[in-house]
Design a protein around this motif. Structure first.
Motif, PDB file in Angstrom:
ATOM      1  N   ASN A  33       0.835  -1.189   0.000  1.00  0.00           N
ATOM      2  CA  ASN A  33       0.000   0.000   0.000  1.00  0.00           C
ATOM      3  C   ASN A  33       0.877   1.249   0.000  1.00  0.00           C
ATOM      4  OD1 ASN A  33      -2.038   1.883   0.392  1.00  0.00           O
ATOM      5  ND2 ASN A  33      -3.173   0.504   1.739  1.00  0.00           N
ATOM      6  N   LYS A  34       0.575   2.190  -0.874  1.00  0.00           N
ATOM      7  CA  LYS A  34       1.379   3.409  -0.972  1.00  0.00           C
ATOM      8  C   LYS A  34       1.012   4.427   0.103  1.00  0.00           C
ATOM      9  CE  LYS A  34       2.251   3.114  -5.915  1.00  0.00           C
ATOM     10  NZ  LYS A  34       2.081   3.746  -7.209  1.00  0.00           N
ATOM     11  N   LEU A  35      -0.215   4.351   0.601  1.00  0.00           N
ATOM     12  CA  LEU A  35      -0.658   5.324   1.594  1.00  0.00           C
ATOM     13  C   LEU A  35      -0.421   4.816   3.002  1.00  0.00           C
ATOM     14  CD1 LEU A  35      -4.024   6.645   0.123  1.00  0.00           C
ATOM     15  CD2 LEU A  35      -1.772   7.675   0.005  1.00  0.00           C
ATOM     16  N   ARG A  36       0.196   5.667   3.816  1.00  0.00           N
ATOM     17  CA  ARG A  36       0.380   5.341   5.228  1.00  0.00           C
ATOM     18  C   ARG A  36      -0.704   6.046   6.021  1.00  0.00           C
ATOM     19  NH1 ARG A  36       5.592   6.926   3.748  1.00  0.00           N
ATOM     20  NH2 ARG A  36       5.474   8.726   5.141  1.00  0.00           N
ATOM     21  N   ASP A  37      -0.772   5.771   7.321  1.00  0.00           N
ATOM     22  CA  ASP A  37      -1.799   6.374   8.169  1.00  0.00           C
ATOM     23  C   ASP A  37      -1.715   7.898   8.164  1.00  0.00           C
ATOM     24  OD1 ASP A  37      -2.964   3.978   8.804  1.00  0.00           O
ATOM     25  OD2 ASP A  37      -1.804   3.692  10.641  1.00  0.00           O
ATOM     26  N   GLU A  38      -0.501   8.440   8.123  1.00  0.00           N
ATOM     27  CA  GLU A  38      -0.374   9.901   8.116  1.00  0.00           C
ATOM     28  C   GLU A  38      -0.983  10.494   6.845  1.00  0.00           C
ATOM     29  OE1 GLU A  38       3.542  11.847   7.194  1.00  0.00           O
ATOM     30  OE2 GLU A  38       4.295   9.793   7.410  1.00  0.00           O
ATOM     31  N   HIS A  39      -0.879   9.782   5.727  1.00  0.00           N
ATOM     32  CA  HIS A  39      -1.495  10.250   4.477  1.00  0.00           C
ATOM     33  C   HIS A  39      -3.011  10.233   4.596  1.00  0.00           C
ATOM     34  CE1 HIS A  39       2.342   8.416   2.540  1.00  0.00           C
ATOM     35  NE2 HIS A  39       2.568   9.679   2.875  1.00  0.00           N
ATOM     36  N   ARG A  40      -3.535   9.176   5.191  1.00  0.00           N
ATOM     37  CA  ARG A  40      -4.988   9.071   5.362  1.00  0.00           C
ATOM     38  C   ARG A  40      -5.505  10.177   6.279  1.00  0.00           C
ATOM     39  NH1 ARG A  40      -3.125   3.807   5.528  1.00  0.00           N
ATOM     40  NH2 ARG A  40      -3.738   2.595   3.717  1.00  0.00           N
ATOM     41  N   ASP A  41      -4.773  10.429   7.365  1.00  0.00           N
ATOM     42  CA  ASP A  41      -5.166  11.500   8.288  1.00  0.00           C
ATOM     43  C   ASP A  41      -5.172  12.847   7.569  1.00  0.00           C
ATOM     44  OD1 ASP A  41      -5.388   9.622  10.295  1.00  0.00           O
ATOM     45  OD2 ASP A  41      -3.412  10.052  11.171  1.00  0.00           O
ATOM     46  N   GLN A  42      -4.161  13.073   6.746  1.00  0.00           N
ATOM     47  CA  GLN A  42      -4.080  14.336   6.014  1.00  0.00           C
ATOM     48  C   GLN A  42      -5.225  14.459   5.021  1.00  0.00           C
ATOM     49  OE1 GLN A  42      -1.610  17.036   6.403  1.00  0.00           O
ATOM     50  NE2 GLN A  42      -3.462  17.837   5.485  1.00  0.00           N
ATOM     51  N   LEU A  43      -5.541  13.373   4.313  1.00  0.00           N
ATOM     52  CA  LEU A  43      -6.671  13.380   3.388  1.00  0.00           C
ATOM     53  C   LEU A  43      -7.950  13.763   4.120  1.00  0.00           C
ATOM     54  CD1 LEU A  43      -6.110  10.198   1.157  1.00  0.00           C
ATOM     55  CD2 LEU A  43      -6.313  12.557   0.355  1.00  0.00           C
ATOM     56  N   ARG A  44      -8.147  13.134   5.273  1.00  0.00           N
ATOM     57  CA  ARG A  44      -9.354  13.410   6.070  1.00  0.00           C
ATOM     58  C   ARG A  44      -9.416  14.887   6.445  1.00  0.00           C
ATOM     59  NH1 ARG A  44     -12.767  10.309   8.824  1.00  0.00           N
ATOM     60  NH2 ARG A  44     -11.447   8.462   8.771  1.00  0.00           N
ATOM     61  N   SER A  45      -8.322  15.449   6.904  1.00  0.00           N
ATOM     62  CA  SER A  45      -8.342  16.852   7.327  1.00  0.00           C
ATOM     63  C   SER A  45      -8.574  17.790   6.135  1.00  0.00           C
ATOM     64  CB  SER A  45      -7.073  17.219   8.088  1.00  0.00           C
ATOM     65  OG  SER A  45      -5.959  17.153   7.248  1.00  0.00           O
ATOM     66  N   TRP A  46      -7.990  17.502   4.967  1.00  0.00           N
ATOM     67  CA  TRP A  46      -8.229  18.320   3.787  1.00  0.00           C
ATOM     68  C   TRP A  46      -9.702  18.305   3.395  1.00  0.00           C
ATOM     69  CZ3 TRP A  46      -3.562  15.938   0.757  1.00  0.00           C
ATOM     70  CH2 TRP A  46      -2.387  16.612   1.109  1.00  0.00           C
ATOM     71  N   ILE A  47     -10.289  17.093   3.411  1.00  0.00           N
ATOM     72  CA  ILE A  47     -11.683  16.957   2.995  1.00  0.00           C
ATOM     73  C   ILE A  47     -12.622  17.640   3.980  1.00  0.00           C
ATOM     74  CG2 ILE A  47     -13.537  15.286   2.623  1.00  0.00           C
ATOM     75  CD1 ILE A  47     -11.309  13.383   1.590  1.00  0.00           C
ATOM     76  N   GLU A  48     -12.328  17.511   5.255  1.00  0.00           N
ATOM     77  CA  GLU A  48     -13.194  18.126   6.265  1.00  0.00           C
ATOM     78  C   GLU A  48     -13.066  19.650   6.252  1.00  0.00           C
ATOM     79  OE1 GLU A  48     -12.051  15.959   9.762  1.00  0.00           O
ATOM     80  OE2 GLU A  48     -13.425  14.307   9.296  1.00  0.00           O
ATOM     81  N   ALA A  49     -11.928  20.170   5.808  1.00  0.00           N
ATOM     82  CA  ALA A  49     -11.720  21.617   5.776  1.00  0.00           C
ATOM     83  C   ALA A  49     -12.460  22.270   4.605  1.00  0.00           C
ATOM     84  CB  ALA A  49     -10.231  21.932   5.698  1.00  0.00           C
ATOM     85  N   GLU A  50     -12.464  21.598   3.458  1.00  0.00           N
ATOM     86  CA  GLU A  50     -13.116  22.171   2.272  1.00  0.00           C
ATOM     87  C   GLU A  50     -13.432  21.075   1.267  1.00  0.00           C
ATOM     88  OE1 GLU A  50     -10.431  24.415  -0.374  1.00  0.00           O
ATOM     89  OE2 GLU A  50      -8.814  23.753   0.959  1.00  0.00           O
ATOM     90  N   PRO A  51     -14.492  21.254   0.473  1.00  0.00           N
ATOM     91  CA  PRO A  51     -14.799  20.248  -0.551  1.00  0.00           C
ATOM     92  C   PRO A  51     -13.764  20.307  -1.671  1.00  0.00           C
ATOM     93  CG  PRO A  51     -16.350  22.076  -0.680  1.00  0.00           C
ATOM     94  CD  PRO A  51     -15.480  22.322   0.519  1.00  0.00           C
ATOM     95  N   LEU A  52     -13.174  19.178  -1.991  1.00  0.00           N
ATOM     96  CA  LEU A  52     -12.138  19.120  -3.020  1.00  0.00           C
ATOM     97  C   LEU A  52     -12.456  18.044  -4.046  1.00  0.00           C
ATOM     98  CD1 LEU A  52      -9.061  19.287  -0.641  1.00  0.00           C
ATOM     99  CD2 LEU A  52      -9.725  21.052  -2.255  1.00  0.00           C
TER     100      LEU A  52
END
Length: 145
Positions: free
Chosen positions: A83-102
């Motif tokens: 898997n290319k995504l680590r937990d820190e990547h997933r956490d960052q994705l979550r925060s980006w999405i929750e901050a604004e629709p992308l």
């Protein structure tokens, strides 16, 4: 000439029945059912016909059971790219999405710019589903509201 039935202890038989009824993985349930049928005296041919499998698949399950017992029922790890995504990547994705629709394109771009991680659109969608996000495609219409 038939294959001699598998001999099971009563506790093993009960555990197999429990796996068939309550097991979470359908493959494991199916393999347990195969072993139970062979233990009850069904032939390889009868078992294959009842389960819609080839005789060789039934023979293979029997061989594995005789060699490893219950350890033969779950799937073994499969090959494939890590898997290319680590937990820190997933956490960052979550925060980006929750901050604004992308858009997916914007998320992929941010991942690459921030972490140097390149993943495909399908991988991103799979990860977002795993994180519990649902999205809808925007539909454009010529109708006036």
């Amino acid at each position: 000439m038939g294959v001699k039935p598998i001999e099971l202890l009563e506790t093993d038989r009960e555990l197999l029945q429990h796996l068939i009824k309550k097991g979470s993985d359908w493959r494991e349930r199916e393999r347990a059912e195969t072993i139970l049928m062979l233990a009850e005296g069904y032939t390889v041919k009868e078992t294959a016909e009842k389960q819609g499998l080839t005789r060789e698949a039934i023979r293979e399950r029997r061989r594995k059971w005789l060699k490893a017992g219950f350890a033969s029922l779950p799937d073994k790890p499969r090959s494939g790219a890590p898997n290319k995504l680590r937990d820190e990547h997933r956490d960052q994705l979550r925060s980006w999405i929750e901050a604004e629709p992308l858009t997916a394109r914007a998320l992929l771009s941010r991942l690459e710019n921030t972490y140097g991680v390149q993943i495909g659109n399908t991988t991103l969608r799979t990860e977002l589903k795993r994180l519990g996000f649902v999205w809808r495609r925007t539909r454009y219409s010529l109708k006036k509201a």
